[in-house]
Design a protein around this motif. Sequence first.
Motif, mmCIF file in Angstrom:
data_model
loop_
_atom_site.group_PDB
_atom_site.id
_atom_site.type_symbol
_atom_site.label_atom_id
_atom_site.label_comp_id
_atom_site.label_asym_id
_atom_site.label_seq_id
_atom_site.Cartn_x
_atom_site.Cartn_y
_atom_site.Cartn_z
ATOM 1 N N LYS A 29 0.674 -1.100 0.148
ATOM 2 C CA LYS A 29 -0.164 0.256 0.511
ATOM 3 C C LYS A 29 0.702 1.353 -0.009
ATOM 4 N N SER B 156 -11.833 -9.501 1.138
ATOM 5 C CA SER B 156 -12.841 -9.108 1.825
ATOM 6 C C SER B 156 -12.409 -10.030 3.321
ATOM 7 N N GLU C 157 -11.471 -8.637 6.346
ATOM 8 C CA GLU C 157 -11.798 -7.691 6.206
ATOM 9 C C GLU C 157 -12.199 -7.776 8.357
ATOM 10 N N GLN D 182 -12.192 -0.749 5.441
ATOM 11 C CA GLN D 182 -11.991 -0.278 4.282
ATOM 12 C C GLN D 182 -13.238 0.578 3.795
ATOM 13 N N GLU E 258 -12.966 4.122 5.690
ATOM 14 C CA GLU E 258 -11.609 4.532 5.062
ATOM 15 C C GLU E 258 -12.002 5.949 3.611
ATOM 16 N N GLU E 259 -13.144 4.518 2.852
ATOM 17 C CA GLU E 259 -13.603 5.209 1.581
ATOM 18 C C GLU E 259 -14.331 6.661 2.321
ATOM 19 N N THR F 267 -2.760 -4.334 -1.023
ATOM 20 C CA THR F 267 -3.626 -4.136 -2.301
ATOM 21 C C THR F 267 -2.858 -4.047 -3.286
ATOM 22 N N GLY G 132 -6.853 1.564 -4.869
ATOM 23 C CA GLY G 132 -8.005 2.078 -4.267
ATOM 24 C C GLY G 132 -9.276 3.528 -5.408
#
Length: 915
Positions: free
Chosen positions: A269, A391, A394, A528, A531-532, A708, A712
């Motif tokens: 990342k 996923s 997560e 995630q 963060e988005e 990652t 993103g």
Amino acid sequence: MHFHDNQRKVDYVLAYHYRKRGAHLGHGSPGHSLAVISNGETGKERQAGGPGDIELGPLDALEEQRREQREEFESNLMAAGLELEKDLESKNQGSVFVRIHAPWQVLAREAEFLKIKVPTKKMYEIKAGGSIAKKFNAVLQKLSSPLQPKVPEHSNNRMKNLSYPFSREKMYLYNIQEKDSFFDNATRSRIVHEILKRTACSRANNTMGINSLIANNIYEAAYPLHDGEYDSPGDDMNDRKLLYQEWARYGVFYKFQPIDLIRKYFGEKIGLYFAWLGLYTSFLIPSSVIGVIVFLYGCATIEEDIPSKEMCDQQNAFTMCPLCDKSCDYWNLSSACGTARASHLFDNPATVFFSIFMALWATMFLENWKRLQMRLGYFWDLTGIEEEEVSSLEHSRPEYETKVREKMLKENDKSVVQKLEINATEKEEEDDDEDKLTWKDRFPGYLMNFASILFMITLTFSIVFGVIVYRITTAAALSLNKATRSNVRVTVTATAVIINLVVILILDEIYGAVAKWLTKIEVPKTEQTFEERLILKAFLLKFVNAYSPIFYVAFFKGRFVGRPGSYVYVFDGYRMEECAPGGCLMELCIQLSIIMLGKQLIQNNIFEIGVPKLKKLFRKLKDETEPGEADPEHSKHPEQWDLDYSLEPYTGLTPEYMEMIIQFGFVTLFVASFPLAPVFALLNNVIEVRLDAKKFVTELRRPDAVRTKDIGIWFDILSGIGKFSVIINAFVIAVTSDFIPRLVYQYSYSHNGTLHGFVNHTLSFFNVSQLKEGTQPENSQFDQEVQFCRFKDYREPPWAPNPYEFSKQYWSVLSARLAFVIIFQNLVMFMSVLVDWMIPDIPTDISDQIKKEKSLLVDFFLKEEHEKLKLTDEPAQRSQGGGDRSRRSRATSSAPSGPSPTGSRASSASQHTNV
């Protein structure tokens, strides 16, 4: 870096602060720790008993509860196979560091579960393409050799290991020479972090994972260790020291970044962020060169610009209407000569070409980033990462778990929660993908988000309006004084832009905190998602904050002024402000340059350098002044976990990305008015790369390695800004600049096809006798008596049948402006789509190598299986008689016969075929 036996690596560290109940010191000497934990019994024995320990106060009870929760969590970690070591709690209070080591069995199990790709025994050569490409790459490599960092990863990039997800059943595929060094430090810490995230603690309300425990102050911090000190004397080298010497110093600003080493040390990342930043900075070089050329073209042609010559001509004097009521006098247009000449530097035909170039530049940058991302994905073995794998890792956020627990307490009795605690592990898999909070639970949060964001945007617009009022009132006040009347416009513009800059910087920090608070209210399930949503909110608020004053100058200032005799007033006696005689483009350029440069300089120097140093100093002073912490022997030789604990915690890449995205907006959105924006962005980014590098290597705790395959949501934001910039630049050229009026005049109204007479064409007449009572200039000092004054607009003269109505020229220019916007937008969009189509997302050589790697992997698999089968067949062949090895003998008779080499080979081949 190791346990006290100097054998086992410290893969992760948990830190917590303790406070004993008694006022006496323990008899253990500080610094001689060594308690390899077994269910925390050592801690129990040392704390149990003793005078004054029977009565528990509220703080003591809370501390005892936390201690029990820590003991349970640590015993669960040991049950998962991890090995722990920590110091004895030998003082009244202090910090304790729990060191965690993952043995080989745990690493192998988790690597298989996480599907971590590891190198196999097989290596193959990466082909560089055709002979011309090989020669070109060789020449390029030779020329750029002084710019290459001296790191091992850059020495041999022609060979690559075949990679395959780790499997304990296929250990023979991997080149395992030493089990301790097979997984690098970043991978080891990543594995331990995954165990920490999914380990439960039933005493802490069935809290799941280390993040929840930190949120509840049971532990203070959790972090992997850096690979030693970056400034240690001697020749001993580690990855951190190598990164510091070859990357994180300002002295190596001219060198390329060691992206592979960054990825190895910090994870994919952070590696992708620095790769993106490096590509963006390198792409700014051609745009900076073109921007400088456009600026120099404006400087070179300034003497040939006919409109500015006409404005500066003293003989061809245009008597202009007063700029304010009463105190302002009539004035000559030639007094604005300097502004008109300066406007030509940015308002010339070359800026139109530059706007088209920058729109295509943004598209090419994004396309090249997609290609580089695929290339890095191939070399870093990210091509096989699937969404299901990501996923599955997560975990629910602590706040989400708390909200779910509160909901269950409201709906049912506490017994349901206790039941949930018992069956937590069983329900984990079932409920992992299911969101337990419905839209009804989240509706108050959504409502608060909508109202707060609307309020923040309204607040930003209100501040912009407040600055407009400041400009109007200050201009009116300065116009009353003869001494300050001549410099009114410069003074007002400069002070207003500085006020805007200060407000933007303050609101930036406030909006960042507000966006985080609003996202927490929404209670997203995973990190995630959190963060988005945080990125989207922060970007929206900061975008409006940074660009609203610029949008005002570009598209609204001077549009709602009215005309002499019928001006628009904000308050009694205060007219709406007008653009300068040369147009608003020059002021837009000043606004952009000051906000962009000020934002970059202040944020870099104060916020990114000064604030972390102050925080570090404050933490150091706090540790020194705390009782029970002083240990002179230990402070002389601190351990690595002590050194890392004193560093700033890593909080994510959002601030770094956000800063660059806002800058990307400055470079692309209004580049028609400020061609030098890419130059200033390039100079800033050369420093920014090393500043961020130094921060990550020297000032922050080591982040957890996150795997990652792309950057993103940031890519979508960049793409959106790139498309939006086409529309904005079209309107800047059409509405703000004089490009379209000049074209219309030259080809429709000019007698000789030149711009002679353009200034006179853009100025309308006004009969001064029609000025409203009380607005005429008092004590006019103008040389001659004025009957008609001029103002910039396309209106009918006073002697026309419809005086002061919009003229035909106005409608011609307006239709030309709209036509230009439509043509420019569609043309540039079409060219961008064409560039996008022409440049493939996946480089051809990488596509070929991926196919080749799959084929090689299959061959390698079959070969290794063949070898394995041979090894397992040999003992069986030696133990059995030769007769039952022949297929023919088995078919005709069960009697044993002599051994036959041919039959043996046939049998072996038959078995391989079946496999």
